[in-house]
Scaffold this motif. Structure first.
Motif, short mmCIF file in Angstrom:
data_model
loop_
_atom_site.label_atom_id
_atom_site.label_comp_id
_atom_site.label_asym_id
_atom_site.label_seq_id
_atom_site.Cartn_x
_atom_site.Cartn_y
_atom_site.Cartn_z
N HIS A 1 -1.72 -5.08 6.78
CA HIS A 1 -0.51 -4.29 7.07
C HIS A 1 -0.81 -2.79 7.03
O HIS A 1 -0.39 -2.04 7.92
N PHE A 2 -1.55 -2.35 6.00
CA PHE A 2 -1.94 -0.94 5.96
C PHE A 2 -2.76 -0.57 7.19
O PHE A 2 -2.60 0.51 7.76
N ILE A 3 -3.66 -1.47 7.59
CA ILE A 3 -4.51 -1.21 8.76
C ILE A 3 -3.65 -1.11 10.02
O ILE A 3 -3.82 -0.19 10.84
N ALA A 4 -2.73 -2.05 10.18
CA ALA A 4 -1.88 -2.07 11.38
C ALA A 4 -0.99 -0.84 11.46
O ALA A 4 -0.63 -0.40 12.56
N ARG A 5 -0.64 -0.27 10.31
CA ARG A 5 0.24 0.90 10.27
C ARG A 5 -0.51 2.22 10.34
O ARG A 5 0.05 3.29 10.13
N ASP A 6 -1.82 2.16 10.64
CA ASP A 6 -2.65 3.36 10.73
C ASP A 6 -2.63 4.17 9.43
O ASP A 6 -2.68 5.40 9.44
N MET A 7 -2.60 3.45 8.31
CA MET A 7 -2.64 4.13 7.02
C MET A 7 -4.06 4.29 6.50
O MET A 7 -4.26 4.83 5.41
N LEU A 8 -5.04 3.85 7.27
CA LEU A 8 -6.45 4.02 6.90
C LEU A 8 -7.19 4.55 8.13
O LEU A 8 -7.45 3.81 9.08
N LEU A 9 -7.49 5.83 8.10
CA LEU A 9 -8.10 6.48 9.25
C LEU A 9 -9.57 6.78 8.98
O LEU A 9 -9.91 7.27 7.91
N ASP A 10 -10.41 6.48 9.95
CA ASP A 10 -11.82 6.85 9.84
C ASP A 10 -11.98 8.35 10.07
O ASP A 10 -11.44 8.91 11.02
N SER A 11 -12.73 8.98 9.18
CA SER A 11 -12.95 10.41 9.25
C SER A 11 -14.44 10.70 9.11
O SER A 11 -15.12 10.03 8.33
N THR A 12 -14.94 11.66 9.85
CA THR A 12 -16.36 11.99 9.82
C THR A 12 -16.60 13.25 8.99
O THR A 12 -16.02 14.30 9.26
N LEU A 13 -17.45 13.12 7.98
CA LEU A 13 -17.79 14.25 7.12
C LEU A 13 -18.86 15.12 7.80
O LEU A 13 -19.45 14.71 8.80
N MET B 1 -9.89 7.65 5.18
CA MET B 1 -8.94 8.56 4.56
C MET B 1 -7.54 8.00 4.74
O MET B 1 -7.28 7.23 5.67
N PRO B 2 -6.59 8.39 3.86
CA PRO B 2 -5.21 7.94 4.05
C PRO B 2 -4.63 8.45 5.36
O PRO B 2 -4.95 9.55 5.81
N GLY B 3 -3.76 7.63 5.96
CA GLY B 3 -3.06 8.04 7.16
C GLY B 3 -1.94 9.00 6.86
O GLY B 3 -1.81 9.52 5.74
N ILE B 4 -1.10 9.24 7.84
CA ILE B 4 -0.06 10.27 7.76
C ILE B 4 1.30 9.63 7.55
O ILE B 4 1.66 8.65 8.21
N VAL B 5 2.06 10.22 6.65
CA VAL B 5 3.43 9.77 6.35
C VAL B 5 4.34 11.00 6.42
O VAL B 5 3.96 12.06 5.92
N ILE C 1 -5.72 -2.35 -0.98
CA ILE C 1 -5.10 -1.51 0.05
C ILE C 1 -6.01 -1.36 1.26
O ILE C 1 -5.58 -1.52 2.40
N VAL C 2 -7.28 -1.06 1.00
CA VAL C 2 -8.22 -0.77 2.09
C VAL C 2 -8.42 -1.99 3.00
O VAL C 2 -8.67 -1.82 4.20
#
Length: 398
Positions: free
Chosen positions: A328-340, A348-352, A323-324
């Protein structure tokens, strides 16, 4: 354009999964979500699964865009604060055991007097009524009672569970649906607030397709069938030459003919017995053997390539690593970079779902315990002196 729920205010009195996942969805689309957590420890989810510097990665995801209000619910002052917050709150979502809020003086009769337009979403194992209402019920129990666990897995083994908290998540989605229906009713029909009673067991049961009328009319009990889809053929998981697994869904009439032609079985493709699903379902084992005799002769890459060329739905089974790295997941913004908090960047998972005009947003990750307590109290008329006194009495944590 602003987020679609930016004028909606939500109060969450919940832990772990069912209520918090529902409020996460609302927060991603702009709702102001105030999450009440017990002072000292906070939501137990903060310590679940993989931890990063002592805090769960799941917490950072599940509580993004929420405000943390740390309260001692045993203190009368905390209950009074909750009542103040509820005066202008649109939705209260909770997943405590039935009767727990009543013991705190937060019963529905009291709440609707405070705010007649309040939507009160209650998530529990079995619902707020019925003979089982007082029994403890987690998602796994809801999956068992709701029927899905009975149908999951191989016929030769014990019933299997899905590897995620499916029962809780299904209840969360039903909670969001119920909350939005109530809000729309209030906004468009001049309706009043109401109770949305969500049961984990019923949320699972609601997706179980036609098992009830099939049983009632034919005394048919759907059993475990491994990777196949009972009564719909062919749709199964097949092993390939390189010991991989491919999912093939050839169960519509035209797709079935294309599939059988592609694997060199024109005899089956043109057999009138298999023209429609009812005929194919009667001989699903035969069809599965024919398909797997072909897939076992080829690598998964070749199988997918052939089936894609003839427009037959198929795919390999993804791990999280697949998945990562999937384009296709990348193009659909389903994997978002997040800063801890320590600066570490993590996916992190994107928004649905995806909204074209007012898409959801991630504004911040799950906050520190009580991070917003002081601001929330200020908003509701508490002075600095009041806040200090409440902190000293152990009512709040900030």
């Amino acid at each position: 354009m602003g987020l679609p729920l930016q004028k909606i205010k939500v109060l969450e009195i919940g832990t772990l999964i069912a209520a918090p996942f529902a409020t996460r969805i609302l927060a991603e689309f702009g709702a102001e979500v105030i999450k009440i957590e017990p002072i000292g420890k906070g939501d137990p989810l903060r310590k679940w699964r993989k931890l990063h510097h002592g805090t769960s990665l799941w917490w950072y995801l599940q509580s993004r865009n929420k405000k943390s209000l740390a309260l001692n619910l045993k203190a009368p002052e905390a209950i009074e604060l909750i009542k103040k917050i509820l005066t202008d709150t649109d939705v209260l979502i909770e997943n405590m055991r039935p009767g727990a809020l009543e013991k705190l003086g937060l019963d529905w009769e009291t709440l609707k007097q405070i705010n007649p337009n309040l939507t009160f979403v209650r998530i529990s194992g079995y619902g707020q009524s019925g003979p089982y209402k007082d029994k403890p019920g987690f998602g796994a129990i809801g999956e068992a009672m709701g029927g899905i666990r009975y149908t999951t897995g191989s016929p030769e083994s014990a019933p299997a569970r899905v590897g995620v908290s499916l029962g809780d998540s299904l209840a969360s989605l039903h909670a969001v649906i119920g909350a939005l229906i109530s809000i729309i009713n209030i906004k468009t029909n001049q309706g009043k607030g109401q109770v949305i009673d969500v049961s984990l067991a019923e949320s699972v049961f609601n997706i179980m397709e036609s098992i009830v009328p099939e049983y009632d009319l034919f005394n048919f009990v759907r059993e475990r069938t491994g990777g196949s889809l009972p009564g719909i053929a062919p749709s199964n998981t097949y092993r390939t030459q390189d010991n991989a697994f491919v999912v093939i869904a050839g169960n519509s009439d035209p797709i079935f003919k294309r599939l059988m032609t592609a694997i060199g079985r024109e005899d089956i493709a043109n057999n009138p017995e298999f023209e429609h699903n009812d005929g194919r379902a009667k001989q699903s084992d035969y069809l599965d053997k024919a398909i797997e005799s072909w897939t076992r002769q080829h690598t998964i890459h070749h199988v997918l390539q052939v089936l894609e060329q003839v427009d037959v739905p198929s795919g390999r089974i993804y791990s999280v690593a697949d998945i990562v790295h999937d384009p296709h997941f990348i193009a659909r913004d389903m994997l978002l970079d997040s800063t801890l908090p320590d600066g570490q960047v993590v996916k992190m998972p994107g928004i649905v779902p995806k909204l074209s005009a007012t898409p959801g947003q991630v504004k911040w990750n799950g906050p520190d315990l009580g991070a917003h307590t002081q601001d929330i109290l200020h908003t509701h008329g508490y002075s600095d002196e009041d806040i200090t006194a409440l902190r000293d009495k152990g009512v709040i944590q900030s």
